[in-house]
Design a protein around this motif. Sequence first.
Motif, short mmCIF file in Angstrom:
data_model
loop_
_atom_site.label_atom_id
_atom_site.label_comp_id
_atom_site.label_asym_id
_atom_site.label_seq_id
_atom_site.Cartn_x
_atom_site.Cartn_y
_atom_site.Cartn_z
N ALA A 1 -49.16 -40.87 3.61
CA ALA A 1 -50.24 -41.11 4.56
C ALA A 1 -50.01 -42.44 5.27
O ALA A 1 -49.43 -43.37 4.72
N THR A 2 -50.47 -42.53 6.51
CA THR A 2 -50.43 -43.80 7.23
C THR A 2 -51.67 -44.61 6.87
O THR A 2 -52.64 -44.09 6.30
N LEU A 3 -51.65 -45.89 7.20
CA LEU A 3 -52.82 -46.73 6.93
C LEU A 3 -54.03 -46.23 7.71
O LEU A 3 -55.16 -46.29 7.23
N ASP A 4 -53.80 -45.75 8.95
CA ASP A 4 -54.92 -45.20 9.73
C ASP A 4 -55.53 -43.98 9.03
O ASP A 4 -56.76 -43.85 8.97
N GLU A 5 -54.68 -43.10 8.53
CA GLU A 5 -55.18 -41.91 7.85
C GLU A 5 -55.93 -42.29 6.57
O GLU A 5 -56.99 -41.72 6.26
N LEU A 6 -55.40 -43.28 5.84
CA LEU A 6 -56.07 -43.71 4.61
C LEU A 6 -57.44 -44.30 4.93
O LEU A 6 -58.40 -44.10 4.19
N VAL B 1 -54.27 -54.62 -8.39
CA VAL B 1 -54.89 -54.12 -7.17
C VAL B 1 -54.58 -55.11 -6.05
O VAL B 1 -54.71 -56.32 -6.25
N PRO B 2 -54.15 -54.65 -4.87
CA PRO B 2 -53.92 -55.57 -3.75
C PRO B 2 -55.18 -56.40 -3.49
O PRO B 2 -56.31 -55.87 -3.53
N PRO B 3 -55.04 -57.72 -3.23
CA PRO B 3 -56.20 -58.62 -3.08
C PRO B 3 -57.31 -58.14 -2.14
O PRO B 3 -58.49 -58.35 -2.46
N PRO B 4 -56.98 -57.51 -0.99
CA PRO B 4 -58.09 -57.09 -0.12
C PRO B 4 -59.06 -56.11 -0.77
O PRO B 4 -60.19 -55.95 -0.30
N PHE B 5 -58.64 -55.47 -1.86
CA PHE B 5 -59.49 -54.46 -2.50
C PHE B 5 -60.15 -54.97 -3.78
O PHE B 5 -60.87 -54.22 -4.43
N VAL B 6 -59.89 -56.22 -4.15
CA VAL B 6 -60.47 -56.75 -5.38
C VAL B 6 -61.99 -56.80 -5.28
O VAL B 6 -62.71 -56.50 -6.25
N LYS B 7 -62.52 -57.19 -4.13
CA LYS B 7 -63.97 -57.23 -3.95
C LYS B 7 -64.57 -55.84 -4.11
O LYS B 7 -65.62 -55.66 -4.74
N MET B 8 -63.89 -54.81 -3.55
CA MET B 8 -64.36 -53.43 -3.72
C MET B 8 -64.37 -53.05 -5.19
O MET B 8 -65.31 -52.41 -5.67
N LEU B 9 -63.35 -53.49 -5.92
CA LEU B 9 -63.28 -53.22 -7.36
C LEU B 9 -64.46 -53.86 -8.08
O LEU B 9 -65.11 -53.23 -8.93
N GLN B 10 -64.76 -55.11 -7.74
CA GLN B 10 -65.86 -55.82 -8.39
C GLN B 10 -67.21 -55.15 -8.10
O GLN B 10 -68.05 -54.99 -8.99
N GLU B 11 -67.40 -54.76 -6.84
CA GLU B 11 -68.65 -54.09 -6.47
C GLU B 11 -68.78 -52.74 -7.16
O GLU B 11 -69.88 -52.34 -7.57
N ILE C 1 -48.43 -55.94 -0.43
CA ILE C 1 -49.08 -54.76 0.12
C ILE C 1 -50.41 -55.15 0.73
O ILE C 1 -50.81 -54.68 1.80
N GLY C 2 -51.13 -56.05 0.05
CA GLY C 2 -52.41 -56.52 0.56
C GLY C 2 -52.28 -57.26 1.88
O GLY C 2 -53.10 -57.11 2.79
N GLN C 3 -51.23 -58.06 2.02
CA GLN C 3 -51.01 -58.79 3.28
C GLN C 3 -50.78 -57.82 4.44
O GLN C 3 -51.30 -58.03 5.55
N THR C 4 -50.02 -56.77 4.18
CA THR C 4 -49.79 -55.77 5.22
C THR C 4 -51.09 -55.08 5.60
O THR C 4 -51.39 -54.87 6.78
N TYR C 5 -51.90 -54.77 4.59
CA TYR C 5 -53.17 -54.11 4.87
C TYR C 5 -54.08 -55.04 5.66
O TYR C 5 -54.73 -54.62 6.62
N GLU C 6 -54.13 -56.31 5.32
CA GLU C 6 -54.97 -57.27 6.03
C GLU C 6 -54.53 -57.42 7.48
O GLU C 6 -55.36 -57.49 8.40
N ALA C 7 -53.21 -57.46 7.70
CA ALA C 7 -52.70 -57.57 9.07
C ALA C 7 -53.07 -56.34 9.88
O ALA C 7 -53.49 -56.43 11.04
N SER D 1 -55.60 -54.35 9.26
CA SER D 1 -57.06 -54.36 9.44
C SER D 1 -57.48 -55.31 10.55
O SER D 1 -58.37 -55.02 11.34
N ALA D 2 -56.79 -56.48 10.64
CA ALA D 2 -57.11 -57.45 11.69
C ALA D 2 -56.78 -56.88 13.05
O ALA D 2 -57.55 -57.03 14.03
N ASP D 3 -55.63 -56.19 13.16
CA ASP D 3 -55.26 -55.59 14.45
C ASP D 3 -56.23 -54.49 14.84
O ASP D 3 -56.55 -54.29 16.01
N ARG D 4 -56.73 -53.79 13.84
CA ARG D 4 -57.64 -52.68 14.11
C ARG D 4 -58.97 -53.16 14.66
O ARG D 4 -59.57 -52.49 15.48
#
Length: 392
Positions: free
Chosen positions: A185-190, A272-282, A379-385, A387-390
Motif C-alpha cells: 500500500a502507498t502512504l496515501d492509501e494507508l 512503533v514509529p514516533p509519529p504513532f506513539v501518541k496514538m498508541l498512548q491514547e 519510517i516515522g520521519q518519512t511519514y512525518e514528511a 504528512s507535512a506535504d499533504r
Amino acid sequence: MARRRGFGEVERRVSASGTVTYRARYAMPDGTRYSRTLATRMDAEAWLVGERGLIDRDEWTPPQARRAAEEKRQRDAAFNTVAGFAERYLSERSLRPTTIRGYRKLLANRILPYFGETPLTDVSLTDIKRWRASLDPTTEATNAAAYRLLRSLLQAAAEEELIDRAPPKVRGASSAPVRNVAVPATLDELAVIIDAMPERLRLLIVLAAFVGLREGELLELRRSDVDGVAGRIDVTRKVDKDADPGTQGACPDCGRHISSPKTRSGVRTVHVPPPFVKMLQEHLLEHTAEGPTGLLFPGDRTDHMSVRFLMDRYRPAREAAGRPDLTIHHLRHTALTLAGQHGATAAELQARAGHASQAAMAIYQHATLDRDKALAEKIGQTYEAWSADRTS
C-alpha cells in the motif's frame, strides 16, 4: 464324548440352543492343557495337526502368545502403510493445532486417495512422479505442500528404519511459482484506510502497516505487552485463528487457541514509529481492556475480537482506498517493504518480522533493539514528511 487321537482329542459339544461345536484340546509334557472350540470336527482336527507340527519343528509357543504376536503384526502392518504411518506421524509429534489441521487436509484431499493403503516400502520415485502428475495443475501451491508432507513422512519412516531410504527428491516439486505478488500500500492509501476505520481499530492498522505485526499477534496483544512511553511492543503470543476451539492451550474465556509464535524468532520486541506513539498512548487510555492482561484490541465482550468482526470493518476501509485486494497480511508486507526502503538489512528485516530460516539464523545476532528503534524512527520521519506535504 471326546474322541481320542494319537495327539490330543476332539470333543463334540451341544449347547442349550442345539448348536453343535467341537473342542480340540491337548496337553504339553508339563501338564498344561490347551484347547480351542471350532465349528466343525474337520477344523478341530486340523488345528491339532497344526499344533503337533509346531511341536515337531520346535516352533511351538503358547497359542495365546501367538495370537498376541499376530495381532501385533497386523497392527504393525497397518501402521506401515502410508495412511497408518501418517496417523502415527501426526499423533507422536508436537505439532500446532493449525499445523495438524492443515496436514490432515492435505492427507485427505491429496495424498491418501492415491497412497492410502500403499505399504511404505512400496512407495517409489516413479509412484511419486505419477501421483504428482495426477494432481490438479491449477493448485500448484497446495500440490507443493502435499509433496513436502509426503516427503517428510517418508524421511521419518526411513529414520525409524521402516524403509531403507526415502525416494530421491523430485526437482522443483516442493515449491510453486508465486502467482499473486502482494502490492504494498502507498502512504496515501494507508491514510484513507486508517481514517475509514473505527477509532478503536485505527492503531491495529498502524501496527500492521508500519510495524509489521501479524493478524494473530495483533489480536492477542495485551496491555502488559506495551510500553506506551517508549513505543515498544513485546510479541510473545498469538491467536491461532484456524484452530479448533476448546483444544489444549485455549483461552478459558473465549475458547480460542493461544500459542507462542511459530518459531523462536517470532518472540521479539519491536518499536512503533514516533509519529504513532501518541496514538498508541491514547488507545491504551480509551480502547484497551482493563488490567495488565487486558486485550489491546478487545471484542465486544472484552474477549478476543473475531476475525469476522475485524474484516467487516476493514473491508469497507480498503475499498474506500481503492485497494479491495489488500489483506491484513498485505499490510504486514507493506511494513517490511517500508523497512527495506529505509535501509534495513536482511537480518534486521527478519528480526523485525519475526521470520526464521536456517540461512538467516547466523546473522540474527547483528539485529539489535537499538537498530530496530532507529529503523522505526526513519519510517516515522518519512511519514512525518509525507504528512507535512499533504497538509501544506
